[in-house]
Write a protein that holds these residues in place. Sequence first.
Motif, mmCIF file in Angstrom:
data_model
loop_
_atom_site.group_PDB
_atom_site.id
_atom_site.type_symbol
_atom_site.label_atom_id
_atom_site.label_comp_id
_atom_site.label_asym_id
_atom_site.label_seq_id
_atom_site.Cartn_x
_atom_site.Cartn_y
_atom_site.Cartn_z
ATOM 1 N N GLU A 1 -1.001 -4.255 -5.551
ATOM 2 C CA GLU A 1 -1.146 -2.961 -4.890
ATOM 3 C C GLU A 1 -2.527 -2.860 -4.266
ATOM 4 O OE1 GLU A 1 -0.391 1.800 -5.435
ATOM 5 O OE2 GLU A 1 -0.106 0.481 -7.161
ATOM 6 N N TYR B 1 0.859 -1.176 0.000
ATOM 7 C CA TYR B 1 0.000 0.000 0.000
ATOM 8 C C TYR B 1 0.895 1.225 0.000
ATOM 9 C CZ TYR B 1 -3.366 3.540 1.280
ATOM 10 O OH TYR B 1 -4.141 4.671 1.282
ATOM 11 N N ARG C 1 5.370 2.424 -3.382
ATOM 12 C CA ARG C 1 5.336 1.965 -4.777
ATOM 13 C C ARG C 1 6.717 2.106 -5.410
ATOM 14 N NH1 ARG C 1 2.087 5.446 -6.529
ATOM 15 N NH2 ARG C 1 0.205 4.348 -5.868
#
Length: 135
Positions: free
Chosen positions: A29, A6, A13
């Motif tokens: 994700e 997350y 990311r």
Amino acid sequence: MRIAFYSMTGNVRRFIKGSRLETQYELYEITEANKNDKFPGPFVLVTSTYGFGGVPGAVESFLEVNHTGLVAVASSGNRNWGSNFAKAGEHIQEQYRVPLLMKFELHGTDKDRESFKEKVGSFHESIGREEVQSY
């Protein structure tokens, strides 16, 4: 082995993409749209930390549905928060009784990403042995 992550601001990311794990592991994700979907385990969770050391709401929702597959956690944060630095990982570790692999600042360093890859690889090997070994 899968890696669920997350990213609230993009740092997690960026950490995951910089780790170049997509050829070895399934990456997933967590978003507001899929936070309540069933996700098969086993998986390692990588999360950002919210506010003063909290677990992001989307991650809490995801774990309510998928905690049985969780094998380890890693968390991102900002050292400016002092003792609350990457605290979400500690909360998840305590609540679900899984190892905290590491904490890293923002999007991590090259050294952090290499360390993460090694630690995930060790978990992947351990799980593979458990699945093959008969008792």
